[in-house]
Design an enzyme around this catalytic site. Structure first.
Site, PDB file in Angstrom:
ATOM      1  N   GLY A  14      34.409  33.047  39.543  1.00  0.00           N
ATOM      2  CA  GLY A  14      35.493  33.713  40.279  1.00  0.00           C
ATOM      3  C   GLY A  14      34.962  34.906  41.047  1.00  0.00           C
ATOM      4  O   GLY A  14      34.068  34.762  41.881  1.00  0.00           O
ATOM      5  N   THR A  16      34.867  38.058  43.742  1.00  0.00           N
ATOM      6  CA  THR A  16      35.181  38.084  45.167  1.00  0.00           C
ATOM      7  C   THR A  16      34.727  36.810  45.868  1.00  0.00           C
ATOM      8  O   THR A  16      35.482  36.193  46.618  1.00  0.00           O
ATOM      9  CB  THR A  16      34.520  39.310  45.825  1.00  0.00           C
ATOM     10  OG1 THR A  16      34.996  40.502  45.190  1.00  0.00           O
ATOM     11  CG2 THR A  16      34.882  39.371  47.304  1.00  0.00           C
ATOM     12  N   GLU A  51      32.764  47.187  47.292  1.00  0.00           N
ATOM     13  CA  GLU A  51      34.140  47.511  47.668  1.00  0.00           C
ATOM     14  C   GLU A  51      34.294  47.862  49.140  1.00  0.00           C
ATOM     15  O   GLU A  51      35.401  48.114  49.592  1.00  0.00           O
ATOM     16  CB  GLU A  51      34.631  48.681  46.808  1.00  0.00           C
ATOM     17  CG  GLU A  51      34.644  48.362  45.320  1.00  0.00           C
ATOM     18  CD  GLU A  51      34.820  49.604  44.468  1.00  0.00           C
ATOM     19  OE1 GLU A  51      34.223  50.645  44.809  1.00  0.00           O
ATOM     20  OE2 GLU A  51      35.533  49.538  43.462  1.00  0.00           O
ATOM     21  N   LYS A  80      38.339  51.949  57.057  1.00  0.00           N
ATOM     22  CA  LYS A  80      36.943  52.354  57.211  1.00  0.00           C
ATOM     23  C   LYS A  80      36.529  52.226  58.669  1.00  0.00           C
ATOM     24  O   LYS A  80      36.622  51.147  59.254  1.00  0.00           O
ATOM     25  CB  LYS A  80      36.055  51.478  56.327  1.00  0.00           C
ATOM     26  CG  LYS A  80      34.565  51.757  56.468  1.00  0.00           C
ATOM     27  CD  LYS A  80      33.771  50.812  55.580  1.00  0.00           C
ATOM     28  CE  LYS A  80      32.277  50.985  55.794  1.00  0.00           C
ATOM     29  NZ  LYS A  80      31.480  50.025  55.016  1.00  0.00           N
TER      30      LYS A  80
END
Length: 501
Positions: A14, A16, A51, A80
């Site tokens: 699993g 990301t 992240e 960002k």
């Protein structure tokens, strides 16, 4: 109907990578006879420290039809506009690598060439003042781009996200399961290979369940359960160019409003990341174990946290590089199972996204066309090499010689393409983009100039343009950017108004 259509695609792992893959395939195969299954175990943790992203993730979310405000809320994300590099050129120096162009081109010549010409003529100036994204970062401002007025200063805004990777995986899991993806909980105890083809035929779980499939996507992380442990594909080690091989990660409490950029601070034997989210700050130290112990790395990280730690340290070991084949037989490796590029330029999630795009272009049936597999591997390797070169640039274009690690970086031999790029910029101020390069001209300009590579000349065609005219145009661009940023809301105001988690 094609009698060779895949009956079942099985995703192993699993996190990301796994749930990005499941979401994309679930969306695109919805309503088709091909079933998508994902196997993961809650007892096996994920790395979950990546992240920060780069702008193409917006295209991925758009492809899936994901509402951006909902996505930001559900993942406690922030926006960002770039990455700040602190102490890379030398101690006490910083610059921002922005998402988006510098200035605007005129008379068919890039803006930066005029800026270089003017700078060489003695009109010393701050290149980074001519990036709307840099100025917005400096003032902690944000807004989305204007799409209906191409001449607007806001039309060129380019952004990505900083988010909680575990929340992102959970968000995509809900999306994928809504699209019909089946999730199976369990640990894989054995992998069966077909005696004739050598392909993976089924997976045995600890609970005795057997899962058969036609096509397997390995998202099992560094261990590469299928691609390496079962198929013995081999690994290309790139530590001669990128010597960092360890990382320690630790979130901390948020002590101020989140800023719209990631920060990478060069340390004694590597670098520290700082990723501001709505609810906390992500931190980590990527380092070379030859020059720093694990305990000293953790101590350095703890000493440089903004707030109180929120979890124990997560220590990671890795070898920068890639599988010798990203796609081997009926197994395709994705994410960390495919290779590792340290997250200095936030490319980890992007490499999953681009691999998915290539998979969709070369999506197989049960015959597994070798020409398609070869094309996938060739194009993926090209992309990894371009990312590698861009990361190597950060370590080698530096005046740092204050520690053994940084003195070692001066001895790194540049890959051929990188050496050529640096020479072209240093000698003539020229930057040429490669086809399908992740990083465009503005990115190479920001890092090369930001780390101290200064051109010795500019495009000879500019010599006929009066300096006074160049000066007037450039100052006008600067004023436009200054006014535009002044009218933008703060990053925190924008989140509060649109997508507070």
């Amino acid at each position: 109907m094609n009698p060779h259509l895949l009956d079942r695609v099985v995703i192993v792992g699993g996190g990301t990578a796994g749930w990005m893959t499941a979401a994309a395939l679930g969306h695109l195969l919805e309503g088709s006879p091909t079933r998508v299954t994902l196997i993961e175990s809650e007892a096996i943790g994920t790395v979950g420290v990546g992240e920060a992203t780069i702008p193409p993730i917006i295209a991925f979310n758009t492809m899936l039809g994901i509402d951006e405000d909902e996505f930001v809320r559900e993942t406690n994300a922030t926006f960002k506009l770039g990455i700040e590099f602190v102490d890379w050129k030398e101690l006490g120096h910083s610059y921002i690598h922005p998402f988006g162009d510098f200035g605007r081109d005129f008379d068919s010549i890039p803006f930066y060439q005029y800026w270089i010409h003017r700078n060489l003529a003695g009109e010393k100036d701050d290149l980074f003042a001519y990036s709307l994204m840099v100025e917005a970062c400096r003032r902690e401002k944000f807004r989305r781009p204007v799409t209906d007025r191409p001449q607007s200063a806001y039309a060129g805004i380019n952004y990505a996200f900083q988010f909680d990777a575990s929340l992102y995986a959970a968000f995509l899991r809900r999306f994928a399961e809504d699209k019909g993806v089946e999730r199976i909980e369990g640990k894989i105890s054995d992998v069966s290979l077909d005696g004739e083809s050598g392909h993976v035929s089924s997976l045995e779980l600890e609970n005795g369940k057997s899962v058969e499939g036609d096509f397997f996507i390995d998202c099992s992380g560094f261990r590469g359960l299928l691609i390496e442990q079962s198929l013995k594909t081999g690994y290309e080690d790139w530590r001669k160019w990128l010597p960092c091989d360890r990382a320690v990660a630790m979130p901390c409490e948020k002590i101020a409003d989140p800023i719209p950029y990631t920060r990478a601070t060069a340390r004694e034997a590597g670098w520290q990341w700082r990723i501001p989210l709505q609810h906390r700050t992500g931190n980590g130290y990527v380092y070379c174990s030859e020059f720093l112990s694990d305990d000293d790395a953790e101590a350095t990280l703890r000493a440089n946290l903004d707030g109180e730690p929120m979890a124990d340290a997560n220590r990671l070991r890795f070898t920068t590089g890639h599988r010798k084949e990203f796609w081997n037989g009926n197994v395709l490796a994705m994410g960390l199972a495919a290779g590792f590029m340290e997250p200095l330029e936030s490319t980890s999630i992007h490499l999953v996204q681009t691999s998915l795009a290539r998979l969709l272009t070369h999506f197989p049936d049960k015959r597994f066309n070798e020409a398609d597999i070869e094309a996938f591997n060739r194009r993926t390797l090209f992309e990894y090499e371009r990312v590698r070169d861009f990361l190597v640039l950060h370590y080698t274009a530096t005046n740092r010689d204050d520690t053994p690690f940084w003195r070692h970086c001066h001895s790194i031999e540049l890959p051929f393409d990188l050496e050529r790029r640096v020479a072209q910029f240093r000698e003539g101020g020229r930057i040429f983009e490669e086809s399908n390069d992740i990083f465009g001209t503005a990115s190479w300009l920001a890092v090369m100039y930001g780390q101290g590579i200064e051109p010795q000349s500019s495009n000879p065609l500019i010599s006929k343009v009066p300096i006074a005219k160049i000066d007037s145009v450039i100052r006008g661009i600067g004023a436009t950017i200054d006014n535009a940023v002044s009218e933008m809301p703060t990053h925190s105001e924008f989140i509060e108004s649109h997508c507070k988690g």
